[in-house]
Design a protein around this motif. Structure first.
Motif, PDB file in Angstrom:
ATOM      1  N   UNK C 312       2.176  15.298  -4.484  1.00  0.00           N
ATOM      2  CA  UNK C 312       3.572  15.127  -4.889  1.00  0.00           C
ATOM      3  C   UNK C 312       3.661  15.126  -6.417  1.00  0.00           C
ATOM      4  N   UNK C 313       4.883  15.014  -6.906  1.00  0.00           N
ATOM      5  CA  UNK C 313       5.138  15.071  -8.344  1.00  0.00           C
ATOM      6  C   UNK C 313       4.200  14.125  -9.101  1.00  0.00           C
ATOM      7  N   UNK C 314       3.724  14.592 -10.237  1.00  0.00           N
ATOM      8  CA  UNK C 314       2.841  13.762 -11.046  1.00  0.00           C
ATOM      9  C   UNK C 314       1.368  14.010 -10.805  1.00  0.00           C
ATOM     10  N   UNK C 315       1.051  14.807  -9.794  1.00  0.00           N
ATOM     11  CA  UNK C 315      -0.360  15.041  -9.485  1.00  0.00           C
ATOM     12  C   UNK C 315      -1.000  15.923 -10.552  1.00  0.00           C
ATOM     13  N   UNK C 316      -2.263  15.651 -10.861  1.00  0.00           N
ATOM     14  CA  UNK C 316      -3.034  16.516 -11.752  1.00  0.00           C
ATOM     15  C   UNK C 316      -3.385  17.797 -10.995  1.00  0.00           C
ATOM     16  N   UNK C 317      -3.707  18.882 -11.733  1.00  0.00           N
ATOM     17  CA  UNK C 317      -4.116  20.115 -11.048  1.00  0.00           C
ATOM     18  C   UNK C 317      -5.315  19.849 -10.129  1.00  0.00           C
ATOM     19  N   UNK C 318      -5.240  20.352  -8.915  1.00  0.00           N
ATOM     20  CA  UNK C 318      -6.319  20.187  -7.933  1.00  0.00           C
ATOM     21  C   UNK C 318      -6.711  18.717  -7.734  1.00  0.00           C
ATOM     22  N   UNK C 319      -5.702  17.854  -7.821  1.00  0.00           N
ATOM     23  CA  UNK C 319      -5.927  16.416  -7.626  1.00  0.00           C
ATOM     24  C   UNK C 319      -6.501  16.165  -6.244  1.00  0.00           C
ATOM     25  N   UNK C 320      -7.460  15.256  -6.148  1.00  0.00           N
ATOM     26  CA  UNK C 320      -7.971  14.861  -4.837  1.00  0.00           C
ATOM     27  C   UNK C 320      -8.346  13.366  -4.857  1.00  0.00           C
TER      28      UNK C 320
END
Lengths: 343, 343, 343
Positions: C312-320
């Protein structure tokens, strides 16, 4: 890069034909959704029995639903990097679309003109919608302003197509078998026939509909139009989602039932301007003006040319343009089309 | 004037029959939308295989969807200028509606009574829904209070029809072929049969659904009910849209699955009151009371008379009326109907 | 008590099979709604003609729509009193579902383990979706944490099933007749074939969709999933409605078209975690990682194992996950599945 960055102005070549992706089979589901999304009541598109009494095999998919389906497929190739949707011309519906039909789209680049700022240009395409038998069901021209990506790419030779201001009545295609001689005005909802409308007559369609985010997104997705601006609230500083212009077209057309219930079939799109953006919370109303009338060769069938104007809250009666020739800020849409009516 | 101003009280004549416009062919699309709009789970309306195991050719359109479709067509002629929807009586479902059927409606004026203030009056109509074979699928009486336009129009002779308080069990029409002797209670979702319900028993259906603007508008448009108050946020000073009473009926009926999963088929509408208006943001719950039971001639099929009450947030358990005999402010709907259950 | 209180942990017995209620016939209506609710564009599920060119009789219902339909039926028996949906494993799609098919579900309890606090336990079920010919169309394991009602009920013997971390490629079932040797990459929307994807490759699917309450409720009801938390705004102190995890799965999968347009058919669900809850107003994006590849025996068909992550909004690129091994708070979904692609 596996994802589609969209085409930029320098990527188009005059004369090339682009086959658009993701063909679509339509069913009674699309028809039911169209009626849930818009206050659509034209009897020919609501009842198989009514359509059959007019000489058609069944009730077709709404002409604008066919338009949206064909249009939606062009978005990833034509307007993903578009700055503005500038206009439509020479649109003709050539065959009704029935549940079970599969639609696909292709577009030919018929004009290119770089803007003087060198940062964008206008792309003119002729788009065709085809069914599973490769018959053309819809044919129209639209032009969009598209950004350049490589600003040093050379400007193409400017070619601006010569487009008809209006589809000539003799080029209108009446669906095969259409016969309005036994037309049931009571079931259709209004007594007014082709002969009752006068050129210059204006009709206020009275009713208003306040738009919700969920509705315009459902509609736009149904046509597989995936332009970011319609779906992503993080895409604009003000957190708004820009409503697909076609949603306003369908809303206004459906509202026009009240006064034009017998303008059953849309056969041509002469032109159209999305005068101002529409956002959720806006209350859409519509008015029409009779621009022209023409007979057709089909039994009991006349053609009527209509201006359909959609407005939002705060609009003056029959609002259109100011003294400066610009659209009033409450005008959302100015559409010019031909429809078929019982004479 | 090309647009429909609607009828005013003085425009109705006792005994006249009004043919309502815009017939409608229903498909699997309407069924899918009904299930998306309401938490509807009655197995007979969800599964062709289940319906066939009960002796029907296929799963019919939900009885209330048929009702809304027939009702929606009456709005432009009956309730466009209505001040209030006062009541229902003698409603009977006479034939199931299947995908592919085309419905139309007609209403006969069976009563007229001007109010003492001379500004409005009550119109009683008997409405029939007919299919493409001109067979009546639904028949019900409703009465509405309608404004006068010309206040000096003479009052008609007051005629108030003598309406049955309850549809007599011997007048209930069981769908042809219905047979509950091999009814699958496991697939239906609950083990409770007709014999397990006692007159006077009350059931709290537990679940609640919070209503959104987009949902009630989608539903109301699907039934081609175009009363302004449901769609136009500029129509009221407080910016609210009044939710179509039928939306609350369908929501409450669907919620009643939890406790009445086997009350499969609605066969009669004895009466109903929209006790208080419903608005987006309200959370709807429901409870039922068993009012009566009767056998039927069909194999394995019993009839059960149910009161279905819809409430909103803040309602007391089994809320209905106060000591003053008036509905509690949290009560939205008080409906009285007959349904068919496996015995 | 006529209403369903749902099962508590002590109500499950190892080895018992629960037949879930309310079978469902699907039609073109479900397909149209699926396309309105999600930006779904995989050509095989959009066009009968495209599906036929790939050797199938018609365009099937989207694999995830089949999953949701089967899953929804299990909710009243498995997860009405669930505290958490913990995981999925060994999911396989065994037969395509076509309009006109009727689906039902059954689950077998394959594991039980009471938690050390004695207040809840984990229930493992193998669920099967069956069609009207009693053929299994879908088979998967899920496990949920369920509350105890009678805290003094004895703990069952702990049985934790031995579940495959990944469905082995040789167990993947390719739909009968599937043939990608004449696959039309232009109509499908992207040129990338199975051979173009490398294990370890990550794809950012670019587009985002902001979620509305009306949309997730329409979707969840369509699958007859009636878990209270999705519908009742009075159910939580903060007035929010928890979005059905399957809504996020379908949204992310549809978004993954942009970069994985040719990952047409989902054939296995290896695992999945709903990492954080999703609420209306969230803007969902997705990224994928290629985890594995395997050939199949079908002409022109390869299998690709994909991780699909929704954020969702605010996630870093390729967040996991963070350094602590926990999902980042902006990660909504981490799904592991096999799909079929043209080689």
């Amino acid at each position: 890069m596996k994802t589609n960055p969209g085409r930029f102005f320098e990527d188009y070549r005059l004369g090339e034909t682009i086959a658009h992706a993701v063909p679509r089979t339509v069913s009674g589901g699309e028809r039911a959704l169209y009626h849930a999304l818009y206050p659509a009541r034209h009897a020919l598109y609501s009842s198989d029995a009514f359509a059959q009494s007019c000489g058609l095999p069944a009730s077709p998919l709404d002409d604008l639903a066919a338009f949206h389906t064909v249009f939606g497929k062009t978005v990833p190739d034509i307007s993903l990097n578009a700055v503005a949707n500038l206009g439509y011309a020479e649109g003709r519906w050539l065959l009704p679309v029935y549940p079970g039909d599969t639609l696909r789209s292709q577009s030919t680049v018929i004009g290119l003109k770089q803007n003087s700022n060198g940062q964008s240009g206008v792309v003119y395409v002729r788009t065709q919608g085809l069914n599973q038998r490769d018959a053309v069901v819809l044919d129209y021209v639209r032009w969009v302003m598209v950004k350049k990506n490589r600003l040093d790419a050379p400007a193409p030779e400017a070619v601006v197509p010569d487009l008809a201001k209006v589809v000539s009545p003799d080029r209108l295609v009446v669906p095969q078998g259409l016969d309005f001689t036994r037309y049931d005005f009571t079931l259709a909802g209004e007594p007014h026939r082709w002969g009752d409308y006068a050129v210059g007559e204006q009709i206020d369609h009275v009713d208003g509909v306040t738009i919700e985010e969920a509705e315009h997104m459902l509609a736009t997705r149904l046509w597989q139009n995936t332009a970011k601006v319609h779906f992503d609230a993080t895409n604009r500083a003000d957190g708004k989602r820009l409503i697909y212009g076609g949603h306003v077209i369908s809303m206004a057309r459906a509202l026009s039932f009240n006064g034009l219930a017998n303008a059953q079939i849309i056969v041509a799109l002469n032109g159209g301007a999305h005068a101002n953006p529409c956002f959720a919370g806006d209350t859409v109303r519509a008015w029409s003006e009779v621009l022209d009338k023409a007979p057709t060769a089909a039994p009991g069938v006349g053609a009527i040319r209509l201006r359909l104007v959609a407005t939002k809250q705060g609009a003056a009666p029959f609002a259109l343009k100011g003294a400066d020739g610009k659209y009033a800020p409450e005008v959302l849409l100015d559409l010019d089309y031909w429809a078929l009516m019982p004479i």
